[in-house]
Design a protein around this motif. Structure first.
Motif, PDB file in Angstrom:
ATOM      1  N   UNK A 148       0.886  -1.144   0.000  1.00 26.34           N
ATOM      2  CA  UNK A 148       0.000   0.000   0.000  1.00 26.34           C
ATOM      3  C   UNK A 148       0.935   1.208   0.000  1.00 26.34           C
ATOM      4  N   UNK A 149       0.762   2.128  -0.966  1.00 26.83           N
ATOM      5  CA  UNK A 149       1.738   3.206  -1.137  1.00 26.83           C
ATOM      6  C   UNK A 149       1.056   4.556  -1.244  1.00 26.83           C
ATOM      7  N   UNK A 150       1.847   5.585  -0.964  1.00 24.19           N
ATOM      8  CA  UNK A 150       1.491   6.963  -1.268  1.00 24.19           C
ATOM      9  C   UNK A 150       2.313   7.369  -2.487  1.00 24.19           C
ATOM     10  N   UNK A 151       1.674   8.085  -3.415  1.00 24.16           N
ATOM     11  CA  UNK A 151       2.381   8.619  -4.568  1.00 24.16           C
ATOM     12  C   UNK A 151       2.436  10.134  -4.426  1.00 24.16           C
ATOM     13  N   UNK A 152       3.550  10.696  -4.862  1.00 23.97           N
ATOM     14  CA  UNK A 152       3.712  12.143  -4.762  1.00 23.97           C
ATOM     15  C   UNK A 152       4.751  12.636  -5.734  1.00 23.97           C
ATOM     16  N   UNK A 153       5.074  13.915  -5.613  1.00 29.09           N
ATOM     17  CA  UNK A 153       6.053  14.506  -6.508  1.00 29.09           C
ATOM     18  C   UNK A 153       6.847  15.606  -5.836  1.00 29.09           C
ATOM     19  N   UNK A 154       8.014  15.883  -6.403  1.00 26.97           N
ATOM     20  CA  UNK A 154       8.934  16.917  -5.922  1.00 26.97           C
ATOM     21  C   UNK A 154       9.407  17.713  -7.129  1.00 26.97           C
ATOM     22  N   UNK A 155       9.487  19.025  -6.982  1.00 31.10           N
ATOM     23  CA  UNK A 155      10.067  19.893  -8.016  1.00 31.10           C
ATOM     24  C   UNK A 155      11.313  20.549  -7.436  1.00 31.10           C
ATOM     25  N   UNK A 156      12.374  20.562  -8.244  1.00 34.15           N
ATOM     26  CA  UNK A 156      13.635  21.185  -7.827  1.00 34.15           C
ATOM     27  C   UNK A 156      14.081  22.138  -8.914  1.00 34.15           C
ATOM     28  N   UNK A 157      14.711  23.214  -8.506  1.00 33.32           N
ATOM     29  CA  UNK A 157      15.272  24.165  -9.452  1.00 33.32           C
ATOM     30  C   UNK A 157      16.785  23.967  -9.463  1.00 33.32           C
ATOM     31  N   UNK A 158      17.297  23.393 -10.551  1.00 36.92           N
ATOM     32  CA  UNK A 158      18.725  23.089 -10.649  1.00 36.92           C
ATOM     33  C   UNK A 158      19.321  23.893 -11.800  1.00 36.92           C
ATOM     34  N   UNK A 159      20.197  24.805 -11.488  1.00 36.48           N
ATOM     35  CA  UNK A 159      20.872  25.649 -12.477  1.00 36.48           C
ATOM     36  C   UNK A 159      19.884  26.365 -13.407  1.00 36.48           C
ATOM     37  N   UNK A 160      18.803  26.860 -12.833  1.00 36.01           N
ATOM     38  CA  UNK A 160      17.831  27.605 -13.611  1.00 36.01           C
ATOM     39  C   UNK A 160      16.800  26.771 -14.340  1.00 36.01           C
ATOM     40  N   UNK A 161      16.916  25.453 -14.310  1.00 33.31           N
ATOM     41  CA  UNK A 161      15.919  24.594 -14.956  1.00 33.31           C
ATOM     42  C   UNK A 161      15.115  23.860 -13.886  1.00 33.31           C
ATOM     43  N   UNK A 162      13.852  23.686 -14.170  1.00 38.77           N
ATOM     44  CA  UNK A 162      12.959  23.022 -13.229  1.00 38.77           C
ATOM     45  C   UNK A 162      12.958  21.520 -13.495  1.00 38.77           C
ATOM     46  N   UNK A 163      13.311  20.720 -12.495  1.00 39.31           N
ATOM     47  CA  UNK A 163      13.293  19.264 -12.596  1.00 39.31           C
ATOM     48  C   UNK A 163      12.176  18.737 -11.719  1.00 39.31           C
ATOM     49  N   UNK A 164      11.415  17.773 -12.255  1.00 39.71           N
ATOM     50  CA  UNK A 164      10.325  17.178 -11.494  1.00 39.71           C
ATOM     51  C   UNK A 164      10.540  15.681 -11.355  1.00 39.71           C
ATOM     52  N   UNK A 165      10.169  15.172 -10.176  1.00 40.57           N
ATOM     53  CA  UNK A 165      10.307  13.752  -9.877  1.00 40.57           C
ATOM     54  C   UNK A 165       9.016  13.244  -9.274  1.00 40.57           C
ATOM     55  N   UNK A 166       8.677  12.000  -9.606  1.00 37.33           N
ATOM     56  CA  UNK A 166       7.560  11.313  -8.969  1.00 37.33           C
ATOM     57  C   UNK A 166       8.155  10.286  -8.013  1.00 37.33           C
ATOM     58  N   UNK A 167       7.568  10.168  -6.824  1.00 38.76           N
ATOM     59  CA  UNK A 167       8.048   9.164  -5.875  1.00 38.76           C
ATOM     60  C   UNK A 167       6.902   8.275  -5.430  1.00 38.76           C
ATOM     61  N   UNK A 168       7.276   7.073  -5.004  1.00 32.06           N
ATOM     62  CA  UNK A 168       6.337   6.103  -4.451  1.00 32.06           C
ATOM     63  C   UNK A 168       6.919   5.646  -3.121  1.00 32.06           C
ATOM     64  N   UNK A 169       6.110   5.768  -2.049  1.00 32.66           N
ATOM     65  CA  UNK A 169       6.588   5.429  -0.706  1.00 32.66           C
ATOM     66  C   UNK A 169       5.620   4.456  -0.040  1.00 32.66           C
ATOM     67  N   UNK A 170       6.178   3.509   0.689  1.00 35.15           N
ATOM     68  CA  UNK A 170       5.383   2.526   1.423  1.00 35.15           C
ATOM     69  C   UNK A 170       4.549   3.240   2.482  1.00 35.15           C
ATOM     70  N   UNK A 171       3.243   2.971   2.520  1.00 35.08           N
ATOM     71  CA  UNK A 171       2.348   3.654   3.449  1.00 35.08           C
ATOM     72  C   UNK A 171       2.520   3.175   4.889  1.00 35.08           C
ATOM     73  N   UNK A 172       2.985   1.947   5.094  1.00 34.15           N
ATOM     74  CA  UNK A 172       3.140   1.440   6.462  1.00 34.15           C
ATOM     75  C   UNK A 172       4.430   1.902   7.116  1.00 34.15           C
TER      76      UNK A 172
END
Length: 103
Positions: A69-93
């Motif tokens: 059972x997981x939670x899904x989410x995302x993170x945005x980072x600004x690296x050297x003026x460009x926006x990078x986005x990541x999706x993550x999946x984490x165990x809910x327990x």
């Protein structure tokens, strides 16, 4: 009142309460807010974060023939003026990161 019956009932109540507590602890999920904070701490070690989100409802997920059972989410980072986005999946327990994918 028979003292033997009283102590037997009290002992059964204590044992029943302890067993119930252990069952509830095993089935309880980590809050999505705590999971998101954990993920953000991991990402902040490299660069600052510009945004983040998480689904508040756990959903089923299979990885290497193991069901979670997981939670899904995302993170945005600004690296050297460009926006990078990541999706993550984490165990809910446990809150452990299972997968991170760049978008």
């Amino acid at each position: 009142m028979n003292w033997r019956s009283f102590f037997l009932g009290a002992a059964l109540g204590v044992v029943g309460g302890y067993v119930t507590k252990e069952i509830l602890i095993q089935k309880t999920n980590v809050s999505p807010e705590k999971v998101l904070e954990h993920v953000k701490r991991q990402f902040k070690q490299n660069e600052p974060i510009s945004g983040s989100w998480i689904h508040m409802i756990a959903e089923p997920y299979e990885k290497q023939q193991i069901n979670y059972q997981v939670y899904k989410g995302g993170i945005s980072k600004n690296k050297n003026g460009t926006n990078e986005q990541f999706e993550f999946i984490a165990d809910a327990q446990t809150g452990t990161l299972l997968d991170i994918r760049p978008l």
